[in-house]
Design a protein around this motif. Structure first.
Motif, short mmCIF file in Angstrom:
data_model
loop_
_atom_site.label_atom_id
_atom_site.label_comp_id
_atom_site.label_asym_id
_atom_site.label_seq_id
_atom_site.Cartn_x
_atom_site.Cartn_y
_atom_site.Cartn_z
N PHE A 139 34.48 -10.24 -33.23
CA PHE A 139 35.68 -9.63 -32.66
C PHE A 139 36.40 -8.80 -33.71
CE2 PHE A 139 35.08 -12.35 -29.04
CZ PHE A 139 35.76 -11.72 -28.02
N GLY A 140 36.45 -9.28 -34.93
CA GLY A 140 37.11 -8.54 -36.00
C GLY A 140 36.41 -7.23 -36.31
N ILE A 141 35.09 -7.27 -36.46
CA ILE A 141 34.38 -6.06 -36.85
C ILE A 141 34.37 -5.04 -35.72
CG2 ILE A 141 32.02 -6.61 -36.12
CD1 ILE A 141 33.07 -5.23 -39.56
N MET A 178 39.44 -5.51 -39.70
CA MET A 178 38.71 -5.63 -40.97
C MET A 178 39.04 -6.95 -41.67
SD MET A 178 39.10 -3.04 -44.20
CE MET A 178 38.63 -3.51 -45.87
N ILE A 179 40.33 -7.28 -41.75
CA ILE A 179 40.73 -8.53 -42.41
C ILE A 179 40.21 -9.73 -41.63
CG2 ILE A 179 42.69 -9.91 -43.18
CD1 ILE A 179 44.28 -7.29 -43.43
N VAL A 234 26.72 -2.63 -40.41
CA VAL A 234 26.58 -1.34 -39.71
C VAL A 234 27.92 -0.90 -39.13
CG1 VAL A 234 25.53 -0.17 -37.74
CG2 VAL A 234 24.13 -1.62 -39.21
N LEU A 235 28.57 -1.80 -38.37
CA LEU A 235 29.87 -1.45 -37.79
C LEU A 235 30.93 -1.28 -38.87
CD1 LEU A 235 29.99 -3.76 -34.63
CD2 LEU A 235 29.64 -1.29 -34.72
#
Length: 806
Positions: free
Chosen positions: A280-282, A312-313, A432-433
């Motif tokens: 979910f973060g990426i 990102m965090i 990749v993301l």
């Protein structure tokens, strides 16, 4: 209470003083009175730096509801101290910025600073408390106060819309989080976060573990604007820029980050935690950066960039959680290090950029980059600040954003070396993301600074003639931009004072007593994969930035009707329409229908409970004999009730109904309850008198023809209520398994209430809170009525103050 507790409460207490200061000192900007508070709190929290560096943490507890295990426990460790310093330090700069941004002549500053102080205190409560219920209490206050701050310009429709949207989404998440806390309590028997962490290994196999994990993450994702809940954040940009800078770059949106970091020791051993938080973060990183590029409003661009940076965090915390499973944990804990370091860096460069956007809007009258350009020569200081912040956000050296971005790449690449949670399947998506998201981050960073300050000056499109901002408005972003440069050139200033203690808080189980994380942050690590990823970001980013007009049409491929915002709006409209239909169905305007609903529900609920619990019983062993007087009074009451129902005149019905009330009073006399008898007699006399007073004005009682269905429903409801109440009373008196409450009142009426008259003691003492709340409700109702009377102006006063009736 200790001073730590007062540090949380001081902003709330000072908020009560703000309206008086605003009213008394109208010629002085109210912000000058508020500014010393966050500065003093920041200095106060600085003294804990040596303590958290060498100790486990500082705990100070005040009992609140000890019977339920709810204490106002304040816990200061590396993680909570880091956030406390961000909240107070950044809060000081925001208050200073707001003094020059908000006009004391045009703005209601008393309301603004009350809301801001409420938010500051609630955020301190969130990050410093050790009790989950207290944390939830402060969490919801942040939602409420942010709602007020976002809707500060409430005469604007978009401000009201954004405020409501943010509150609905974050309050939903908060309630979900509360459910997770309750499940954790069921598993551990404690509301203490520290004690829950201690028991983390024993609850991993519990059936409630995964539901608690999901509910807690819902709270974190909604507050920190993770996909798909991010949609409230762009609309929250309708708030004044000081609010956006404070809430949406450094504090409120970081609350979800704090929650995930704080509970990482509890859930980090599970694959579900790793994958949900990481993916979910990426994806949020990619989605936010991709949509930031197409924005034309500076604050909207920063809003989507904030979504991206928070993703990102969050992804770093998810990836770093796997470090707790490895012996060589420092190889994988770089993700946690990057998350904490970027948390600090993001607050510095994003805060400065929000303030730059506010300055541009304040001095030019617009935030539309299509109308801006060429401001470099007219606003050189603002341009320099924007350049530093944008380059740091893009991850360019020598600024601090470059360092944490490089560590971000390192953490994502090392996922490929993991042999847990089947990372060999979907693990490649993370780097990749991460790289694709970083490319778009570079593009919107360049757009922010160069579309605004470079190019051709378009004075004809600007509502105001631009000039450099006053020094007071420039000081806060200058301070933040300076920190961007300082932390970039000297990153290890924070290594063992803030970052390492915070890492120990997130991963407390991997270190033995006396051990430390070895932290060394530097710009150059050789020609590594991270270096070439950065080179690729810069090259492709420059190319896409220069050719943006050709490929931006890709955004048109997304159907405008198939967006999350459209889904939110449609859901809200559907709920409203459904509620209106449902309300129209049962709100008929007839009291008889409402009584049918209430009594029908009571019959079903009580009856079903008695049947399921098999509690229907009848025992007359201890029953008192029925005397002749009780029998006569019962016959009189039955006859009076039947007469009241069948009477063809109002006078007959009134007299029959009164006979029932007076007979009940005589029952109280027979049962030796003179107080109740007197009360019943007074009430019955007054009621009868009122009936008779109004009798003259009432029309003749007309008997209308009732349908068979109408009579049948009346019969079923009346028979059901009578039967259920009778069964309930008989069963209650037949199955007494312990001492009754009556015996307790008889034994304690004098010792606890100081009176021999048990009825009086019950009314005055034992149900004193009930009486107090009744008085409070009446007082609130009276104030509401008074307010409505005062507002009977037909909207004239509202329009004079700049509001519009819609």
């Amino acid at each position: 209470m200790t001073f730590l507790h007062w540090a949380i409460l001081f902003p709330f207490l000072f908020a009560f003083m703000v309206p008086f200061l605003y009213k008394t000192f109208r010629k002085i900007h109210t912000g000058w009175f508020v500014l010393p508070l966050p500065i003093c709190l920041f200095i106060f929290f600085l003294q804990f730096l040596p303590g958290v560096k060498y100790k486990e943490g500082i705990v100070q507890t005040v009992k609140w509801i000890p019977s339920l295990g709810i204490d106002f426990a304040v816990y200061v460790d590396g993680l909570s101290l880091l956030f406390a310093l961000l909240i107070t330090g950044f809060g000081s700069l925001v208050v200073l910025y707001s003094i020059y941004y908000l006009s004391k002549e045009k703005e209601q500053l008393n309301a603004f600073y009350v809301y801001l102080l409420m938010f500051m205190g609630s955020m301190l409560g969130v990050v410093l408390t050790d009790n989950t219920i207290v944390l939830y209490t402060f969490w919801e206050i942040t939602s409420f106060s942010s709602f007020l701050l976002i809707g500060y310009w409430h005469y604007r429709e978009r401000s009201r819309y954004g405020a409501l949207k943010s509150m609905l989404i974050t309050v939903f998440g908060g309630l979900s989080m509360l459910g997770g806390f309750i499940l954790l309590y069921i598993m551990t028997g404690t509301f203490s976060i520290r004690e829950t962490i201690v028991q983390s290994s024993s609850i991993a196999d519990n059936g409630l573990f995964i539901p608690a994990l999901i509910l807690l993450l819902l709270g974190a994702f909604t507050k920190s604007a993770q996909f798909p809940f991010y949609i409230w954040l762009p609309d929250a940009m309708e708030a004044p820029t000081p609010v956006s800078a404070y809430l949406h770059s450094a504090t409120m949106v970081k609350a979800g980050i704090y929650l995930v970091a704080r509970f990482t020791p509890v859930f980090a051993g599970s694959a579900e935690w790793f994958w949900i938080v990481s993916l979910f973060g990426i994806f949020t990183l990619f989605w936010g950066s991709f949509h930031a590029v197409k924005q034309t409003d500076l604050k909207a661009m920063l809003a989507f960039s904030t979504v991206s940076q928070l993703g990102m965090i969050m992804s770093l915390l998810g990836v770093g959680s796997a470090a707790l499973l490895f012996d060589h944990f420092e190889f994988y804990s770089v993700a946690i290090l990057a998350a904490i370091f970027h948390l600090i860096n993001h607050a510095t460069f994003k805060g400065s950029l929000f303030m730059v956007a506010g300055i541009v809007d304040h001095e030019t009258g617009t935030r539309d980059i299509r109308k801006l350009g060429g401001l470099m020569s007219l606003m050189p200081i603002t341009f320099t600040i924007g350049l530093i912040g944008a380059f740091s956000m893009a991850g360019l050296p020598p600024f601090n954003g470059f360092l944490s971005k490089e560590m971000f790449f390192t953490g994502m690449i090392r996922v490929l070396n993991m042999d847990v949670f089947q990372t060999e399947t979907w693990g490649f998506l993370l780097p990749v993301l991460a790289w694709i998201g970083s490319v778009f981050t570079f593009i919107y960073s360049m757009m922010f600074v160069f579309k605004t300050f470079a190019g051709k000056l378009q004075l004809e499109n600007l509502p105001k003639k631009p000039h450099e901002a006053p020094i007071g408005m420039l000081i806060p972003p200058i301070v933040l931009a300076s920190l961007v440069v300082i932390f970039g050139f000297f990153p290890n200033l924070l290594a063992y004072s803030l970052i390492e203690p915070a890492m120990k808080s997130v991963m407390p189980s991997v270190l033995k007593d006396g051990e430390h994380f070895h932290i060394h942050i530097s710009h150059w690590h050789g020609f590594t994969a991270e270096f070439w990823m950065t080179v690729g970001v810069v090259i492709l980013g420059i190319f896409l930035y220069l050719t943006a007009s050709k490929w931006k049409r890709v955004y048109d491929l997304q159907p405008k009707r198939m967006t999350l915002n459209q889904l939110y709006d449609h859901s809200l409209k559907t709920v409203g329409k459904t509620s209106n239909r449902l309300t129209s169905f049962y709100m008929t305007g007839f009291i008889r229908d409402y009584l049918v609903y209430i009594f029908a529900f009571m019959i079903m609920a009580v009856g079903a409970t008695m049947i399921i619990k098999q509690s229907i019983s009848f025992a007359a062993d201890d029953a008192a004999p029925v005397g002749i007087y009780e029998l006569i009074l019962s016959i009189v009451m039955i006859a009076g009730s039947i007469t009241a129902v069948l009477a063809r005149s109002r006078l007959t019905a009134i007299i029959a109904l009164s006979s029932v009330g007076y007979s009940l009073a005589l029952f109280f006399v027979l049962f030796r309850a003179p107080d109740l008898a007197l009360t019943q007699l007074v009430i019955e006399t007054v009621s009868t008198a009122l009936f008779l007073l109004a009798f003259y004005f009432l029309p003749e009682l007309q008997k209308k023809d009732k349908t068979r269905r109408f009579r049948l429903v009346n019969f079923i409801i009346s028979a059901g209520v009578g039967g259920i109440v009778t069964l309930l009373a008989i069963s209650a008196s037949s199955e007494r398994t312990g001492k009754t409450i009556a015996e307790y009142f008889l034994e304690t009426s004098y010792s606890l209430g100081g009176g021999y008259n048990v009825v009086n003691v019950i009314l005055v003492d034992f149900r004193g809170f009930d009486t107090l709340f009744e008085i409070t409700v009446l007082a609130i109702a009276a104030l509401a009525v008074y307010s409505m009377i005062r507002l009977r102006t037909g909207g004239k006063d509202v329009e004079e103050n700049g509001f519009k009736n819609e």
